[in-house]
Design a protein around this motif. Structure first.
Motif, PDB file in Angstrom:
ATOM      1  N   ASP A  43      -0.082  -3.247  -8.717  1.00 37.34           N
ATOM      2  CA  ASP A  43      -0.872  -2.301  -7.943  1.00 37.34           C
ATOM      3  C   ASP A  43      -2.292  -2.837  -7.802  1.00 37.34           C
ATOM      4  O   ASP A  43      -2.927  -3.198  -8.797  1.00 37.34           O
ATOM      5  N   ASN A  50       3.564  -2.582  -9.997  1.00 39.58           N
ATOM      6  CA  ASN A  50       3.930  -1.666  -8.930  1.00 39.58           C
ATOM      7  C   ASN A  50       5.381  -1.231  -9.114  1.00 39.58           C
ATOM      8  O   ASN A  50       6.049  -1.629 -10.071  1.00 39.58           O
ATOM      9  N   ARG A 117       2.239   1.953 -12.046  1.00 36.44           N
ATOM     10  CA  ARG A 117       1.820   3.056 -11.173  1.00 36.44           C
ATOM     11  C   ARG A 117       2.938   3.260 -10.164  1.00 36.44           C
ATOM     12  O   ARG A 117       3.247   2.370  -9.371  1.00 36.44           O
ATOM     13  N   GLY A 119       3.115   5.559  -7.780  1.00 36.71           N
ATOM     14  CA  GLY A 119       2.609   5.872  -6.452  1.00 36.71           C
ATOM     15  C   GLY A 119       1.663   7.050  -6.530  1.00 36.71           C
ATOM     16  O   GLY A 119       1.881   7.972  -7.323  1.00 36.71           O
TER      17      GLY A 119
END
Length: 203
Positions: A43, A50, A117, A119
């Protein structure tokens, strides 16, 4: 003779400059490729994994734990009232909160844990060799760390809290089935007042 010496000296200097420039270009290309690789797996705001990278890593650990019979747990959490932070203080403040959450995750979790992370304001933590009881302890450590962090309080002018869902893997689980149960538990924590931890209901 002097002309010939000058010619060869100039030639050697030119070759040396060419080698140096080529070396610098190769270093720049290598650095650029590493940056592209990092951006593809991490991310860009928080530096955490991600979704794609987390899926790959966690799936590998899940397969290993299934073969060995080791416990494996998943924590899925969402920052409470994050939209209010963005709406009242601005997106820069919201980004700062996300970055600070990532910093706290990196310092509070173990080296064997994987974190990403998912989102927006959602984060996910894979707990290797961790049963449900220990997963609850880790989740509570994170919950308190967020709520009591003075830096987060300074950024948002009120305590930043999160709602957590916990699930422990069963035989035949995939990351999708685990995430579905953890997500349901997290939303139940939201419905029950936020800033709390809920366990996935096992049938």
């Amino acid at each position: 003779k002097n002309v010939r010496q000058t010619f060869y000296l100039n030639l050697a200097a030119s070759l040396l400059v060419t080698v140096i420039i080529t070396f610098i270009i190769l270093l720049m290309i290598r650095g650029y490729n590493k940056k592209l690789e990092f951006m593809a797996r991490n991310d860009t705001l928080t530096g955490l994994m991600n979704r794609t990278a987390f899926n790959d890593s966690f799936s590998d650990f899940l397969n290993l734990c299934n073969r060995r019979g080791d416990p494996l747990s998943l924590i899925f959490f969402d920052i409470d009232n994050f939209k209010n932070i963005n709406d009242t203080l601005g997106h820069q403040a919201g980004d700062s909160v996300l970055i600070r959450i990532a910093e706290l995750l990196k310092t509070r979790l173990r080296r064997t844990d994987i974190v990403g992370r998912w989102g927006g304001e959602e984060f996910i933590v894979g707990l290797i060799d961790t049963d449900h009881k220990n997963a609850e302890v880790i989740a509570e450590t994170l919950r308190k760390a967020f709520e009591e962090d003075p830096h987060l309080l300074h950024l948002s002018s009120s305590p930043v809290t999160a709602s957590f869902g916990i699930v422990t893997a069963r035989n035949g689980d995939t990351i999708d089935t685990l995430l579905t149960r953890a997500d349901s538990a997290m939303y139940r924590a939201k419905e029950l007042g936020k800033n709390r931890i809920e366990t996935a209901i096992e049938h």
